[in-house]
Write an enzyme that holds these catalytic residues in place. Structure first.
Site, PDB file in Angstrom:
ATOM      1  N   THR A  83      45.398 184.636 134.693  1.00  0.00           N
ATOM      2  CA  THR A  83      46.304 185.614 135.322  1.00  0.00           C
ATOM      3  C   THR A  83      45.573 186.767 136.016  1.00  0.00           C
ATOM      4  OG1 THR A  83      48.044 185.078 133.773  1.00  0.00           O
ATOM      5  CG2 THR A  83      48.177 187.241 134.836  1.00  0.00           C
ATOM      6  N   LYS A  90      53.769 191.953 132.815  1.00  0.00           N
ATOM      7  CA  LYS A  90      52.381 192.093 132.366  1.00  0.00           C
ATOM      8  C   LYS A  90      51.693 193.248 133.097  1.00  0.00           C
ATOM      9  CE  LYS A  90      51.496 187.148 131.488  1.00  0.00           C
ATOM     10  NZ  LYS A  90      50.699 185.976 131.900  1.00  0.00           N
ATOM     11  N   ASP A  91      50.948 194.051 132.355  1.00  0.00           N
ATOM     12  CA  ASP A  91      50.222 195.177 132.964  1.00  0.00           C
ATOM     13  C   ASP A  91      49.263 194.692 134.059  1.00  0.00           C
ATOM     14  OD1 ASP A  91      48.451 193.960 131.160  1.00  0.00           O
ATOM     15  OD2 ASP A  91      48.364 195.677 129.803  1.00  0.00           O
ATOM     16  N   ASP A 107      55.241 182.140 132.676  1.00  0.00           N
ATOM     17  CA  ASP A 107      53.967 181.824 132.030  1.00  0.00           C
ATOM     18  C   ASP A 107      54.146 181.688 130.520  1.00  0.00           C
ATOM     19  OD1 ASP A 107      50.983 181.567 132.050  1.00  0.00           O
ATOM     20  OD2 ASP A 107      51.139 183.379 130.831  1.00  0.00           O
ATOM     21  N   HIS A 120      53.522 178.283 128.385  1.00  0.00           N
ATOM     22  CA  HIS A 120      52.595 178.202 127.248  1.00  0.00           C
ATOM     23  C   HIS A 120      53.286 177.661 125.998  1.00  0.00           C
ATOM     24  CE1 HIS A 120      48.881 179.904 128.713  1.00  0.00           C
ATOM     25  NE2 HIS A 120      49.526 180.910 129.265  1.00  0.00           N
TER      26      HIS A 120
HETATM   27 ZN    ZN Z   1      49.211 183.885 134.737  1.00  0.00          ZN
HETATM   28 ZN    ZN Z   2      49.100 181.968 130.968  1.00  0.00          ZN
END
Ligand code: ZN
Ligand code: ZN
Ligand code: ZN
Length: 550
Positions: A82, A164-165, A307, A311
Site C-alpha cells: 500500500t 488508512k493514514d 483491501d 485479506h
Molecule cells: Zn493496499
Molecule cells: Zn493489503
C-alpha cells in the site's frame, strides 16, 4: 428563396460549424478545474470483468464506457504494498527513488522498524492519541499535488482522504492543504500538524455526526439476494478468515458488540468504510469549493476497505463481490456530485489500485495449481543455521523483512569477511529452500541491467540503495508468508501487479488499450493535462497521446 439568400444561409451555416469546431478545439486545450484521483486498495483488474454485469450504469461502467481504460496496466516494481503503491501513483517514481520501500522497513544496524509515514516531530490534530503523528517526510520525490502547488503559487488546492493514514498522506504529498484519515480509537477523521493547526470546521461537523455508529447499526447484508452472487464462492468456505477472531464468516454481519463497546475499528473491513470516505470527500469538495475557479485543484481519494476485505475473505468471496457492488454505488454518487458541483467536463478523474491481490493459496492447491506457504520462523532458523555452518557465526543475520535479508555490517567487518561473498553464498543457499525461486544480491541489483519488466528489473525498481537489504528473494508464483486463510499481496506476479488504470472527463477521449503500461505513467499524464512540471522523480512516459484526436 432567391439564390443570394440561399448562398448567405449556406454561409451562415458554414460559419456556425466552423466556429463550433474552433470552440471545441479550444475546449480540449482548456485545463480541468479539478483532478480527482481515486485509488481502490487491492483492486485487481479482473474485478472489472467479473462484476461488469452486476455494476450499475453510473459508476465503474460510466468511467469505462465514456473514458479511457488501460486494460494491461502493471506495477513495475517489487514489493507491491500500500505505501509504495500510493507513492508511486502520485510521484510517478518507484521505491528506488521515492524511498517508500515498504509499509514498514528495518533500519540498518538497529533493531528498529520504521513505519512509512510515522513522524515523531509532528502532532496529532483532532485526537489526543498518537495516530496523527504522521507525515510524508520519508517520501523523497514530489507528487502531482506538490507540482501543482508550486506552479500555481499555492493557489491550486490539494486535499486527500482515506481510511488508512498512509493512503491519505503519501498521495497528498508535502505541500498539500490537508490530508485526513480515520482514527479507529476515536472513530473520527484526524490529521497531522504537518498540514494544519486544527481540523477545518467541515471535518469537525462530519465527525460530530458519528457516521461510523450510524452505519454500523445497520449491520451488513448483501446488496442483492445472496443466491445471485454466482461469481463468488459459497459464503461459508474454507478459505475465509474473520477480521475478528472466532467470529462468523457469513452474512448477515451484525456489529452490536462493537457499538456497545464504542469500538469503530470494524468499519475498516466493511463497505461503510468506503461510504464514509466518499461522504467526507464530498464534504471536502463542497466546503473547500474545489473546482470552482480556473486554477486547477486536486482531490485524492483512497478507498481502503476493499483491501481489508481481500485479506480476510479472499478475492473470490461474496464479501469481496458485495463490497465492489456497493463501491460502484459510492462512485456513482461521487460522479453525480461532481457533475452538480464542478460541472460535467470540467473535471478529470483517474482510477487505479495500489496493488492487486493473490488468490488464496489453499484454494489453488485444491485445484491442483502449484501454490504454497512459507513460514518466516522456519526461514530465519534455516538462514541462521547456514550462516553458522558457512561463516561460523549466526549473528551475521540482522533482519528478514519484505523478502529482503539484512546482514550485520559490523559483524562482517569483525570477522574479516567480504560482504559480496557472504551475500552471494546466502543467495545461493536461499534458492535451495522450497518455495523460493530466485535470490539477488545487493551488488547485482546495484550494477546489473536486466530486461524491462523482468523480475530482477522489478526488484531493482523497488531497490533503494541506502535503505534496502543485502539479499532480495522471490517466492514461487502463488507462494506467500501468510496465514492459511485469507490472502495477501507484495509480489511481482500478475495477480499483484495487474490493476486497472482508467482516465475519464476533461481532456480524455473514449477508448481502451491492451498493451503494457505501467503505474508510474499516471503522474506524468496528469501533469501534462494540467500543463505543469512532471513530478521530479519520474522517468516514465505520459499517456496523453491516447487522448488526442489524430
Ligand atoms: Zn493496499
Ligand atoms: Zn493489503
Ligand atoms: Zn463469507
Amino acid at each position: 428563396m432567391s439564390f443570394l439568400n440561399y448562398i448567405s444561409k449556406l454561409l451562415i451555416i458554414f460559419l456556425f460549424i466552423f466556429s463550433q469546431c474552433l470552440l471545441s478545439q479550444n475546449n480540449s486545450s482548456v485545463k480541468p478545474k479539478l483532478v480527482v484521483g481515486i485509488v481502490v486498495d487491492q483492486m485487481r483488474n479482473d474485478y472489472i470483468y467479473r462484476y461488469w454485469n452486476r455494476f450499475g450504469e453510473g459508476g465503474f461502467k460510466r468511467l469505462i464506457n465514456d473514458g479511457f481504460y488501460f486494460k494491461n496496466a502493471h506495477y513495475n516494481y517489487i514489493p507491491t504494498y500500500t505505501g509504495p503503491g500510493h507513492s508511486s501513483i502520485y510521484t510517478g517514481a518507484t521505491p528506488r527513488t521515492h524511498a517508500i520501500i515498504a509499509n514498514d522497513w528495518h533500519i540498518k544496524s538497529t533493531t528498529i522498524s520504521n513505519y512509512c509515514v510515522s513522524d515523531t516531530g509532528v502532532k496529532s490534530i483532532g485526537c489526543t492519541n498518537k495516530n496523527g503523528k504522521m507525515s510524508p517526510k520519508n517520501q523523497l520525490s514530489s507528487t502531482i499535488g506538490d507540482e501543482l502547488k508550486i506552479s500555481t503559487n499555492q493557489m491550486g488546492k490539494v486535499f486527500s482522504i482515506a481510511i488508512k493514514d498512509r493512503s491519505a498522506i503519501l498521495p497528498a504529498g508535502h505541500a498539500a492543504n490537508g490530508a485526513f484519515w480515520f482514527d479507529e480509537i476515536t472513530g473520527n477523521f484526524i490529521s497531522s500538524s504537518w498540514y494544519i493547526k486544527e481540523l477545518p470546521s467541515w471535518v469537525n461537523a462530519f465527525n460530530n455526526k458519528n457516521f461510523p455508529k450510524v452505519y454500523l447499526t445497520k449491520g451488513w447484508q448483501t446488496l442483492y439476494p445472496i443466491s445471485s452472487y454466482s461469481n463468488s464462492l459459497a459464503d461459508n468456505n474454507n478459505y475465509e478468515a474473520s477480521p475478528v477472531k472466532k467470529e462468523a464468516i457469513t452474512f448477515p454481519y451484525n456489529y452490536k458488540d462493537f457499538i456497545e463497546k464504542n469500538d469503530f475499528s470494524i468499519i475498516k473491513s466493511n463497505p461503510y468504510g468506503n461510504t464514509i470516505t466518499k461522504d467526507l470527500a464530498i464534504s471536502c469538495l463542497i466546503n473547500e469549493s474545489l473546482g470552482k475557479d480556473n486554477i486547477p485543484d486536486l482531490l485524492c481519494i483512497s478507498f481502503s476497505s476493499p483491501d481489508y476485505i481481500g485479506h480476510y475473505y479472499g478475492p473470490r468471496s461474496i464479501e469481496a463481490e458485495d463490497i465492489y457492488l456497493r463501491l460502484d454505488k459510492d462512485i456513482e454518487d461521487l460522479l453525480n456530485t461532481l457533475d452538480e458541483q464542478v460541472g460535467k467536463n470540467n473535471y478529470t478523474i483517474f482510477l487505479t489500485a495500489d496493488h492487486g491481490g493473490a488468490d488464496v493459496p489453499n484454494h489453488l492447491i485444491d485445484y491442483k495449481i502449484p501454490a504454497g506457504y512459507i513460514k518466516e520462523k522456519y526461514l530465519v532458523t534455516e538462514i541462521k543455521k547456514f550462516l553458522q555452518r558457512s561463516f561460523g557465526d549466526s549473528s551475521l543475520f540482522e533482519n528478514n523483512s519484505n523478502e529482503q535479508i539484512f546482514l550485520d555490517a559490523r559483524k562482517i567487518n569483525q570477522l574479516n569477511l567480504k560482504t559480496a561473498e557472504v551475500e552471494s553464498k546466502l543467495a545461493d543457499f536461499l534458492i535451495t529452500i522450497n518455495g523460493i525461486s530466485e535470490a539477488f544480491t545487493s551488488s547485482t541489483l546495484k550494477t546489473q541491467c536486466f530486461y524491462k519488466n523482468d523480475y530482477p528489473t522489478l526488484l531493482q525498481n523497488g531497490y533503494n540503495h541506502k535503505l534496502s537489504g543485502n539479499v532480495c528473494y522471490i517466492y514461487n508464483p502463488a507462494w506467500m508468508d501468510y496465514s492459511e486463510k485469507g490472502t495477501t499481496h507484495g509480489a511481482g506476479y500478475n495477480y499483484d501487479t495487474h490493476v486497472p488504470i482508467i482516465f475519464y472527463g476533461n481532456g480524455i477521449k473514449k477508448g481502451n488499450y491492451f498493451q503494457y503500461v505501467s503505474i508510474t505513467q499516471i503522474a506524468p499524464t496528469i501533469c501534462e493535462l494540467l500543463q505543469i512540471n512532471q513530478t521530479n522523480g519520474c522517468i516514465s512516459d505520459p499517456l496523453n497521446e491516447f487522448f488526442i484526436s489524430k
